[in-house]
Design an enzyme around this catalytic site. Structure first.
Site, PDB file in Angstrom:
ATOM      1  N   ASP A  41      77.213  24.534   8.245  1.00  0.00           N
ATOM      2  CA  ASP A  41      78.361  25.370   8.562  1.00  0.00           C
ATOM      3  C   ASP A  41      78.275  26.634   7.721  1.00  0.00           C
ATOM      4  O   ASP A  41      78.549  26.614   6.515  1.00  0.00           O
ATOM      5  CB  ASP A  41      79.659  24.618   8.281  1.00  0.00           C
ATOM      6  N   SER A  42      77.871  27.709   8.344  1.00  0.00           N
ATOM      7  CA  SER A  42      77.806  29.012   7.700  1.00  0.00           C
ATOM      8  C   SER A  42      77.179  28.920   6.310  1.00  0.00           C
ATOM      9  O   SER A  42      76.043  28.486   6.167  1.00  0.00           O
ATOM     10  CB  SER A  42      79.204  29.639   7.661  1.00  0.00           C
TER      11      SER A  42
END
Length: 931
Positions: free
Chosen positions: A345-346
């Site tokens: 996630d990012s």
């Protein structure tokens, strides 16, 4: 879709023209045109350009053989490039289409994924991109094909790229079918509808050129202050699992695209709902993590074959998930059987050193992440920032070739499964224009918008409104004429939106005049400090409220559309209060003071503590963020063209002071203190929910009857079937969400007071009834015992059917016995229904009545367990035995003063042929006897 693409490839291979550069896009182009490159063969593609069909290029070869053949041909440079995402146009990638410079970039050796390329999203707060390749749909698909063509034709092995994109409320594109947010979708309780939403999302994604959709969100809601509450299906892990399974099956139908679930794991309950970017310090016990947060992932992976998992930012118990071998390998892959790829996630990798402090620098963070099980780093940074330190680690021997091969193997598996090595291009450009956001798909979206609506209050049957008897309607509120709730990130960006004001105007046409003024803004100038400090109204604020009040006085009814938007809810938008933000409550109170009827419509992304409204406003409709057609759906409900049937999948606390306050909960954990209010009372705090889990009203009424459990005694490996009948006893067609709850009455560890383990949304005409069936699986009754093992402990389980978690209509008891005990009792006939009645019947008697049961030969009972269903008055009874000849002797005398209890009575062991329960005083009913 696949057949269409294959035909297109063969056509282009035979009829294309020579040259590397295709003609520019034409708006009349119906099929993507490839050049007559030598690599495009009949039925296969020569990806590595060696003139022969390698195993990985053979569509008929076994999947694992294709993966291994390609893997052994790859260099370290090519493998590491498969482990990174290149963010798309204007996020990281400056180019919309390939340029000559790409041959000198890192991705000259390929790339694992390109995320959000040309999907129109630029940045939070900016309008959609005006790049010509963003829209129309056919041109968008053509542009992604052109990017794909670079990786197939211009890299050594021709490994196609996985085009990833968001899709929790429709695929994120300039335009696409726009659905309610996931919280709204959860409130439909409709598995088949969610499957359709998933299919449309995946199908439109593939038509646009995407092959991987970041959906669904499998987080379970726990703290209503949390900014991302708008993205969860609800608070029940069972409901999240059921709807998650439906969504994934729809998205991944025939492997049209991969679905990537998020966020793994224990992400949605951080301390005080504070996000802090790294989402640290979730406040949960290990058993709660397993019961609540792990449960949906296990089922969705097993039952729907989820192909993607996004690893979350947060830590748990001091260990960041991103660097946890335990979570990403031991649990996810080895125990749950996940065989897709994990994407970060990012900045989850970067946070290991920049937030968590468990790595000293980026290189160490890369080492920890890859060793733990990460396949692909995905964030808004150059892919070099991950790949270069990764290559250094490989060269230094810190990461083994085997580990790299394992990580790349997972990425390739997904690419093969979604057909990227057989049908890498979206050939049917016309279909993209015809089918993306089609009228047919919008009908499904409208159904979702209607079904997500929950009627919270309807005093004196104010709703539905009769447009034939209303001359003037006042409409106000910051959400009345605002469309932004339907056009935020993670979904379609620029579709036409029907606001509530527009929906009402279109509904009443020329039959009633609609007076509109905003009334107030979403927040005030001092917000959020104004949530803890009261500031006086400004002159401008008072003037606008006065306009709304004047409209209300001059109207027959007022519709106030309040709630929240992206300013008050969303990622990194956790709150310190659940009250209506800004001046909205002041506006609502002023409207109610006019004495004219007020309908409150809430458009928001989390439960709100609308206590004043619940006490004083006659009608309240919760709409969540209901999608682009939300205004039409709301108007349909307000004027009776649609009967609301949504039920709450979340709990509405009365105040943040009650948090944590959610479903499911441990016995008695939701109450506190005394029960008498006032100066001489005993209460020290408010108790109970404003609205409980499962709650929702209708314009009609429903009756429940005929509960049956078959079989009523099972082994720990056995299923049982629950039936009940539901009837529409009112005068309007409507939907009822029938909910099944269970409770383990006695257990080795404390379990939840009610567990949702079945639900069905039933559509009924007036007077119509339907039988509803539920199947309880052994997993539905399991608990995590003191040895951290999932077991189904023998004992009694209360079975409850209700219209909400607090409105239980029917109940009975299911007994689980060990196999040996059930076998023994079965042979002696000692598990018996009430004589002369089915297993589902209940015996009722009064003073002097008795119940007689015949026993098998040689039976020597020494105890009897009686499940008292209902005690109408204090009751005395005798247990009698007969050894033949019709003479019964009393072996036990007792009293019972309360029903809904299971009691075992012991006596001296005696050979008997018959057993009798005689009521000597009072009246009672018995649902089961076990002896």
């Amino acid at each position: 879709m696949k057949n269409t693409i294959i035909l297109g490839l063969l056509f282009c291979a035979v009829n294309g023209t020579a040259g590397n550069t295709p003609p520019p896009f034409s708006k009349d182009q119906k099929v993507y045109k490839l050049q007559n490159k030598a690599i495009y063969k009949k039925g296969w593609i020569d990806f590595n350009k060696n003139g022969k069909k390698d195993i990985y290029e053979d569509p008929t070869a076994p999947l694992d053989d294709r993966i291994e053949d390609l893997l052994k041909q790859m260099t370290v440079e090519e493998k590491t490039c498969q482990m990174v995402t290149l963010y798309g146009y204007k996020r990281v990638l400056p180019d919309d289409l390939p340029t000559s410079e790409w041959k000198n970039k890192l991705w000259k050796d390929g790339v694992g994924a390109i995320d959000e390329h040309l999907n129109g999203f630029q940045q939070w707060g900016l309008p959609p991109s005006d790049n010509p390749n963003v829209w129309p749909a056919s041109r968008h698909a053509w542009a992604l094909n052109e990017v794909q063509r670079f990786f197939i034709e211009e890299t050594r092995l021709g490994i196609p790229v996985d085009f990833t994109n968001e899709g929790i409320r429709g695929v994120e594109s300039f335009k696409a079918t726009n659905f309610p947010t996931q919280l709204g979708l959860g409130h439909t309780w409709n598995r088949e509808l969610i499957r359709k939403v998933g299919f449309i999302t995946g199908h439109e994604a593939r038509l646009l050129g995407y092959t991987n959709v970041y959906a669904p969100i499998l987080d379970v809601g726990r703290d209503q202050r949390w900014g991302r509450y708008e993205e969860v299906y609800g608070e029940s892990p069972y409901l999240v699992a059921e709807l998650g399974i439906s969504m994934v099956k729809g998205v991944q139908h025939n492997h049209q695209v991969a679905a990537t679930g998020k966020h793994f794991i224990a992400y949605s309950n951080n301390k005080g709902a504070r996000e802090g970017l790294s989402r640290v310090d979730p406040q949960m016990s290990p058993r709660e993590v397993e019961n609540i947060h792990v449960y949906p992932w296990k089922r969705v992976i097993k039952e729907a074959g989820l192909l993607g998992v996004m690893s979350s930012y947060n830590d748990y118990d001091g260990f960041p998930i991103q660097s946890s071998y335990y979570w990403l390998m031991t649990r996810l892959r080895q125990e749950m059987g996940f065989r897709g790829y994990v994407v970060s996630d990012s900045d989850a990798v970067e946070y290991l050193f920049s937030k968590h402090g468990t790595a000293s620098n980026m290189k160490e963070a890369v080492l920890q992440s890859v060793a733990a099980g990460l396949n692909v780093r995905c964030t808004f940074r150059s892919p070099d920032s991950f790949v270069l330190p990764l290559r250094e680690l490989i060269a230094e021997g810190a990461i083994s070739t085997k580990t790299i091969d394992d990580r790349v193997r997972d990425v390739l598996r997904v690419k093969f499964l979604v057909g990227l090595f057989d049908t890498p291009y979206q050939m049917n450009l016309k279909a993209a224009d015809d089918e993306v956001n089609s009228l047919k798909n919008q009908e499904v979206a409208l159904q979702a918008s209607r079904e997500c609506l929950v009627l919270l209050k309807n005093a004196n049957l104010l709703l539905p409104l009769d447009k034939n008897n209303i001359k003037r309607i006042a409409v106000c509120g910051p959400n009345a004429n605002d469309s932004a709730y339907a056009l935020t990130h993670y979904g379609p960006l620029a579709v036409e939106v029907t606001t509530v004001l527009k929906g009402i105007k279109e509904k009443v046409t020329d039959k009633a005049e609609v007076l509109y003024t905003k009334g107030c803004d979403m927040v005030d100038a001092n917000w959020p400090e104004s949530e803890i400090i009261s500031y006086p109204l400004t002159a401008e604020e008072q003037t606008e409220i006065d306009k709304a009040v004047e409209n209300a006085r001059n109207s027959d009814v007022t519709v106030a559309v309040l709630g929240g938007n992206s300013r008050t809810c969303g990622e990194n938008k956790s709150r310190s209060s659940l009250e209506l933000p800004g001046r909205q409550l002041v506006l609502l109170q002023a409207l109610q003071a006019t004495g004219k009827p007020v309908v409150l419509v809430l458009i928001n992304g989390r439960p709100l503590s609308v206590n004043w409204a619940e006490k004083f406003v006659p009608a309240i409709l919760e709409a969540w963020y209901p999608g682009s057609q939300g205004g039409k759906a709301i108007a349909d409900v307000l004027f009776g063209d649609y009967n609301p049937g949504g039920k709450l999948t979340v709990t509405f606390p009365k105040t943040v002071g009650q948090i944590p306050f959610n479903f499911p909960a441990k016995p008695y954990s939701q109450v506190d203190g005394g029960t008498t209010p006032g100066m001489k009372g005993t209460m020290s705090r408010v108790n109970g929910p404003l609205y409980p889990f499962g709650y929702g009203l209708s314009y009609t009424t429903f009756e429940y009857s005929d509960l049956s459990i078959s079989p009523k005694v099972i082994t720990p490996n056995q299923e049982t079937t629950i039936h009940c009948r539901v009837k529409n006893a009112g005068t309007r067609v409507g939907d009822e969400v029938v909910q099944l709850y269970t409770r383990d009455l006695v257990s080795s560890v404390t379990t939840y007071e009610k567990n949702l383990c079945g639900f069905e949304r039933v559509h009924l005409n007036p007077g119509e009834s339907k039988e509803v069936e539920f199947i309880i699986h052994p997993r539905d009754l399991e608990l995590l015992n003191a040895d951290n093992k999932w077991v189904l402990e023998p004992g009694d389980f209360r079975i409850m059917i209700g219209a909400s978690s607090e409105d239980i209509k029917l109940k009975d008891t299911l007994t689980v016995m060990s196999y040996t005990e059930k076998e023994r009792l079965g042979k002696t006939g000692n598990v018996s229904p009430v004589p002369g009645a089915s297993l589902t019947s209940t015996w009722q008697g009064k003073k002097g009545d008795y119940l007689t049961i015949s026993l098998a030969d040689g039976t020597k009972p020494d105890n009897v367990t009686i499940i008292w269903n209902e005690i109408k008055k204090p009751t005395s009874f005798e247990i009698q035995l007969s050894s033949g000849g019709g003479q019964f002797l009393t072996v036990y005398r007792g009293n019972v003063d309360a029903g809904d209890k299971t009691v075992t009575y012991k006596f001296k062991k005696t050979v008997a042929s018959d057993l009798r329960i005689l009521l000597t005083e009072g009246a009672a009913s018995i649902s089961k006897i076990i002896f």
